[in-house]
Write an enzyme that holds these catalytic residues in place. Structure first.
Site, PDB file in Angstrom:
ATOM      1  N   HIS A  95      21.661 141.354  34.906  1.00  0.00           N
ATOM      2  CA  HIS A  95      21.148 142.362  35.826  1.00  0.00           C
ATOM      3  C   HIS A  95      21.009 143.692  35.101  1.00  0.00           C
ATOM      4  CE1 HIS A  95      20.075 143.811  39.776  1.00  0.00           C
ATOM      5  NE2 HIS A  95      20.954 144.798  39.696  1.00  0.00           N
TER       6      HIS A  95
ATOM      7  N   HIS B   1      17.950 150.086  41.502  1.00  0.00           N
ATOM      8  CA  HIS B   1      17.730 148.745  40.956  1.00  0.00           C
ATOM      9  C   HIS B   1      17.155 147.831  42.035  1.00  0.00           C
ATOM     10  CE1 HIS B   1      21.862 147.078  42.442  1.00  0.00           C
ATOM     11  NE2 HIS B   1      21.641 148.228  43.030  1.00  0.00           N
TER      12      HIS B   1
ATOM     13  N   CYS C 216      14.973 142.653  38.976  1.00  0.00           N
ATOM     14  CA  CYS C 216      15.637 143.812  38.360  1.00  0.00           C
ATOM     15  C   CYS C 216      14.958 144.289  37.083  1.00  0.00           C
ATOM     16  CB  CYS C 216      17.109 143.514  38.117  1.00  0.00           C
ATOM     17  SG  CYS C 216      17.437 142.169  36.939  1.00  0.00           S
TER      18      CYS C 216
END
Length: 256
Positions: A218, A230, A167
């Site tokens: 994240h 993402h 990510c």
């Protein structure tokens, strides 16, 4: 000989007949103010075009209708002349702009200081408008850059979409190569970068960070229309998701 201004399709036209001093309003167009032009050898009156509606569009010319800027209520611009085809030519910084007679504006007499102040303010407004346009273009460019990697593989610790990314590797790669912005490598580091903003202030190109407890784990990039791009999981790779598919822990503006 004296010169005055007469009505013609809701704007001013020159007429060498007599001096007039009256106020006439045109619904949705131009409000006339006192307008007396003096004879040869003396200075003519100067006028400001003031926006009295919510906004008014200023064009670069009267033919193709290209947008120079959108003026807001109470913005004023020095009047240069009225064109034969029914436009008001105004000074906008170092440039010339044209207002249609259909716009809600008002003409006001002004002295030299007022004209100079209006010209300076108009130049600043044009610069601000172009800065905002440039910022919006930059944000769209970084979104377009990121979207080309949709579907690329997820790889923990990866930092290149062509070989796999996680990510924060994805967001750091996109920001560096798509916008020239260097970010910390981890999602926690990226959460501390830039300026913290609210969901209501969020724009395409902003980063949305997610976490558990006090830990950020994240990060994705907002692309507009309620979605983020993402690097999600090994199964899905780089994908689109609703921006609030998880509760955001922090939203940051790293583009300015």
């Amino acid at each position: 000989m004296k010169y005055t201004l007469r009505q013609t399709t809701g704007i001013f036209a020159f007429c060498s007949v007599f001096a007039a001093a009256s106020m006439t309003s045109f619904a949705g167009t131009v409000n006339h103010t006192t307008a007396i032009y003096h004879g040869p050898g003396t200075a003519s009156s100067q006028y400001l075009v003031k926006v009295v509606g919510e906004s008014a569009v200023i064009h670069t010319d009267t033919v193709n209708g290209e947008l120079l800027m959108e003026a807001e209520m109470d913005d004023s611009f020095p009047l240069m002349e009225e064109t034969e085809d029914g436009w008001l030519k105004v000074q906008v910084g170092d440039e010339e702009g044209y207002l249609s007679c259909k716009e809600a504006v008002e003409l006001e007499t002004a002295g030299d200081e007022e004209m100079a102040a209006a010209a300076e303010t108009a130049a600043a407004s044009l610069k601000e408008a172009r800065t905002g346009e440039t910022a919006a273009n930059r944000r769209q460019q970084v979104v377009d850059y990121a979207m080309q990697y949709l579907g690329c593989s997820y790889r923990y610790g990866g930092s290149n979409p062509l070989t796999g990314v996680d990510c924060s590797g994805f967001t750091s790669f996109v920001m560096l190569n798509g916008a020239g912005v260097s970010l910390p490598r981890t999602s926690g580091g990226q959460a501390g970068a830039g300026i913290a903003i609210t969901a209501a202030q969020m724009q395409p190109g902003d980063l949305i960070c997610y976490g558990s407890g006090n830990s950020i784990n994240h990060v994705g990039m907002y692309v507009g229309n309620g979605q983020i791009i993402h690097a999600s999981t090994e199964r899905t790779g780089v994908k689109l998701s609703p921006w609030n598919y998880r509760t955001p822990a922090r939203i940051v503006n790293v583009l300015g």
